[in-house]
Design an enzyme around this catalytic site. Structure first.
Site, PDB file in Angstrom:
ATOM      1  N   GLU A 245       3.185   6.938  -3.194  1.00  0.00           N
ATOM      2  CA  GLU A 245       4.241   5.729  -3.238  1.00  0.00           C
ATOM      3  C   GLU A 245       5.057   5.917  -4.336  1.00  0.00           C
ATOM      4  OE1 GLU A 245       2.685   1.983  -3.276  1.00  0.00           O
ATOM      5  OE2 GLU A 245       4.392   1.169  -3.429  1.00  0.00           O
TER       6      GLU A 245
ATOM      7  N   ASP B  56       0.022   2.091  -4.568  1.00  0.00           N
ATOM      8  CA  ASP B  56      -0.369   1.147  -5.612  1.00  0.00           C
ATOM      9  C   ASP B  56      -1.258   0.278  -5.201  1.00  0.00           C
ATOM     10  OD1 ASP B  56       1.316   2.492  -7.406  1.00  0.00           O
ATOM     11  OD2 ASP B  56       3.030   0.818  -7.118  1.00  0.00           O
TER      12      ASP B  56
ATOM     13  N   ASP C   4      -1.508  -2.836  -5.142  1.00  0.00           N
ATOM     14  CA  ASP C   4      -0.922  -4.055  -4.999  1.00  0.00           C
ATOM     15  C   ASP C   4      -0.486  -4.507  -3.508  1.00  0.00           C
ATOM     16  OD1 ASP C   4       1.310  -2.637  -4.494  1.00  0.00           O
ATOM     17  OD2 ASP C   4       2.530  -3.369  -6.521  1.00  0.00           O
TER      18      ASP C   4
ATOM     19  N   ASP D  70       2.559  -4.514  -1.925  1.00  0.00           N
ATOM     20  CA  ASP D  70       3.446  -3.631  -1.316  1.00  0.00           C
ATOM     21  C   ASP D  70       2.850  -2.312  -1.273  1.00  0.00           C
ATOM     22  OD1 ASP D  70       5.799  -4.730  -1.350  1.00  0.00           O
ATOM     23  OD2 ASP D  70       6.792  -3.924  -3.086  1.00  0.00           O
TER      24      ASP D  70
END
Ligand code: 0RA
Length: 635
Positions: free
Chosen positions: A425, A498, A500, A502
């Site tokens: 990503e 990641d 997180d 997103d």
């Protein structure tokens, strides 16, 4: 003299039954097992008629050891009085006259046409022996027949203490007529079950003296329970089946419907209790009405654009419906007479369903919205599949196979067995990964996450997305029915996002993509999720990485009090330098990667459907669940 008259009349009658014995297939379709069982259903149908007319709530079917069958009902009983013109009892008319007319036509929903409804006289003609017992007003009458011929006129045989009225017919199929006379439980049972669903409140007892079976079929809520039972253990929408009913003169219609999370359509339609496997005008009327109501409402609610329409396919996906129609004079068409032909029925059913469904949805607006949303998901998937096919076709015609995307940093080995692809990503993490990797066997494909994420909810856009196109060409294995694992250029495909929200979204989108278009990649065990550390812990010159909060705690405890500890929380892969990324996430001797498994394709499919919707909660739930579904590997 009365005796004379009776005999004269009955000769004419017997001529008819002789014809039945000469040409049995004309009346019951065949003389094989199927024809044999038609005898049973014919007798049962007569009792069902009585139940539909509201005079009977219990039917018993008994298979005896000698292959004779008894059908008992607690209806009004076949009329016992002498027929005014035929001069014989109503019972004898019913048992010896083909398509007995007159008084018999006053039944509200008379089953006729097809193989059913030929009348009990046909059963009588094709039976070696038949005994009928009728109770009317507590008086018991009886008559016996041999190959359709009465052994004596209807006679009074006694009084019943408890039963006011009813009919009991016992018949032994004639082995001179049938190839086999063995009555099978396995053929009778499902049909009786079905009849119990179609006739709410009717008790159907089934006894097989050969096997000892003794069961009762009964439903309080009829076809609603039918749909529920079909949907047992399935994810359903709405929670309770939708039930609509429309009763007019000579017209009874009830429909129960509900959606499941699968793709198949299961519409079971019946006319006068006879299954119409090939559908017909009633099914068409129903489908058209459902389609019209959902489209009208979807436009009104602005859930679809003015120029957009939900097609029959979109609306049918995952639909289970039972249509129970009772009409006078159904016309059955087709080779097997399993399609309803009455033209007027289409518009009658259409109007009835439209009206009742609209009423239902007025009261259940959430059901309506959810169903429309489901149909939209189905439409998007269909469009996506079409795009996918076009993409593959285009790809093949232009031969993309040699041209790898510019963004792919490929590995040097040509051996798929040792090659790995990291889907990373973001461009910056992609840069670190490119520098940190072992270029001999590790390829890196950076994806621009933001773009993917924007289009997350719209899976059909996925395939026109440049990033996804790059992914398809990099993997080389094709999609959908063209998927070929032998062409896969890597043996491990590792999603690295990641830690997180997103990142989770992008991972979800990628999983959705793989599930929809490259399911074989998951099933073949090629797909993995990388586990980058969440924390970097430094004390003195020593460095630790923690992959969870628990691990962080453990490490801190281990270092002990008094030491100076630096903890860095990684918010993204981009915060790691190439060396750190290699050590923690990419080095096969140290990394943790989780293999994605689909234990139950159906279940996964449901989740993916949820994920594509606009609800955030179920999507988050999936991501949590999915974390448990993957298993540890490569530690
Ligand atoms: C004709 C008229 C009536 C009942 C029946 C037939 C009848 C036939 C069968 C066959 C099996 N079970 C049955 N139960 C009833 C109505 C008689 C009346 O008006 O009372």
């Amino acid at each position: 003299m009365a005796e004379e008259k009776y005999t004269a009349k009955s000769i004419k009658v017997l001529e008819g039954l002789e014809h039945v014995r000469k040409r049995p297939s004309m009346y019951i379709g065949s003389t094989n097992e199927r024809g044999l069982h038609h005898l049973v259903f014919e007798v049962v149908d007569n009792s069902i008629d009585e139940a539909m007319a509201g005079f009977c709530n219990s039917i018993t079917v008994i298979i005896h050891k000698d292959n004779s069958v008894t059908v008992i009902d607690n209806g009004r009983g076949i009329p016992t009085d002498i027929h005014p013109t035929l001069g014989i009892s109503g019972v004898e008319v019913a048992l010896t006259k083909l398509n007995a007319g007159g008084k018999f036509d006053n039944k509200v929903y008379h089953v006729s046409g097809g193989l059913h409804g030929v009348g009990v006289s046909v059963v009588n003609a094709l039976s070696k022996r038949l005994t009928v017992k009728v109770i009317r007003d507590y008086t018991i009458y009886q008559q016996e027949f041999e190959r359709g011929k009465p052994l004596y006129p209807l006679k009074r045989v006694g009084k019943s203490e408890t039963i006011k009225s009813g009919t009991e017919i016992t018949f032994l199929p004639d082995e001179e007529i049938f190839e086999t006379v063995e009555i099978k439980e396995s053929i009778i049972k499902p049909k009786l079950r079905e009849l119990a669903y179609l006739n709410a409140g009717l008790r159907i007892k089934f006894v097989n003296e050969k096997t000892g079976l003794n069961e009762e079929y009964y439903t309080e809520n009829g076809i609603v329970e039918f749909v529920k039972d079909i949907h047992k253990d399935q994810q359903v929408l709405p929670p309770e089946p939708i039930y609509i009913k429309s009763v007019k003169e000579n017209f009874f219609l009830e429909v129960a419907l509900q959606y499941n999370s699968g793709f198949t359509t299961d519409i079971r339609s019946f006319v006068n209790n006879i299954r119409t496997i090939d559908g017909g005008t009633h099914e068409t009327g129903f489908k058209n009405a459902l389609s019209r109501v959902l489209n009208t409402q979807a436009h009104q609610l602005k859930l679809i654009r003015d120029n957009q329409n939900l097609t029959a396919d979109d609306i049918k996906e995952g639909l289970t419906a039972v249509i129970n129609l009772r009409i006078v004079n159904p016309q059955f068409e087709g080779q097997t007479k399993t399609r309803l032909g009455n033209a007027n029925v289409k518009i009658e059913v259409y109007n009835a369903v439209k009206e009742e469904l609209t009423k239902y949805f007025d009261k259940h607006i959430d059901d309506l919205k959810n169903i429309i949303k489901k149909a939209i998901v189905a439409q998007n998937a269909r469009l996506a599949a079409r795009k996918a096919r076009e993409l593959v076709r285009r790809k093949n015609s232009l031969d993309f196979s040699g041209r790898l995307p510019g963004k792919l940093a490929d590995c040097s080995t040509n051996n798929p067995a040792e090659a790995e692809l990291y889907i990373v990503e973001g461009e910056s993490a992609g840069g670190s990964a490119k520098q940190g990797r072992d270029r001999k066997f590790q390829a890196i494909l950076p994806l621009r996450g933001k773009i993917l994420n924007v289009e997350r909810a719209n899976i059909h856009n996925t395939l026109s997305n440049q990033e996804i196109k790059n992914l398809i060409t990099s993997l080389g294995c094709g999609i959908n029915e063209d998927f070929n694992p032998e062409k896969l250029r890597y043996s491990k495909v590792i999603i690295m996002t990641d830690a997180d929200v997103d990142g989770a979204h992008i991972r979800t989108l990628l999983l959705t993509f793989f599930f929809r278009f490259m399911r074989g990649l998951i099933e073949g065990g090629y797909l993995y999720i990388a586990q980058p550390p969440l924390y970097r812990i430094k004390s003195g010159k020593k460095v630790w990485y923690a992959f969870s909060d628990d691990e962080l705690k453990r490490i801190i405890d281990q270092i002990g009090e008094g030491s100076k500890i630096e903890v860095q929380r990684y918010k993204g892969l981009g915060e790691m330098d190439p060396q750190q990324l290699w050590e923690t996430t990419m080095d096969p001797s140290r990394r943790v990667i989780l293999r994605v498994t689909i234990r139950e394709a159906e279940e996964a499919d449901r989740l993916f459907n949820l994920l594509m919707g606009d609800k955030v909660a179920p999507r988050r739930k999936f991501i949590e669940e999915h974390a448990n579904e993957v298993m540890n590997l490569d530690i």
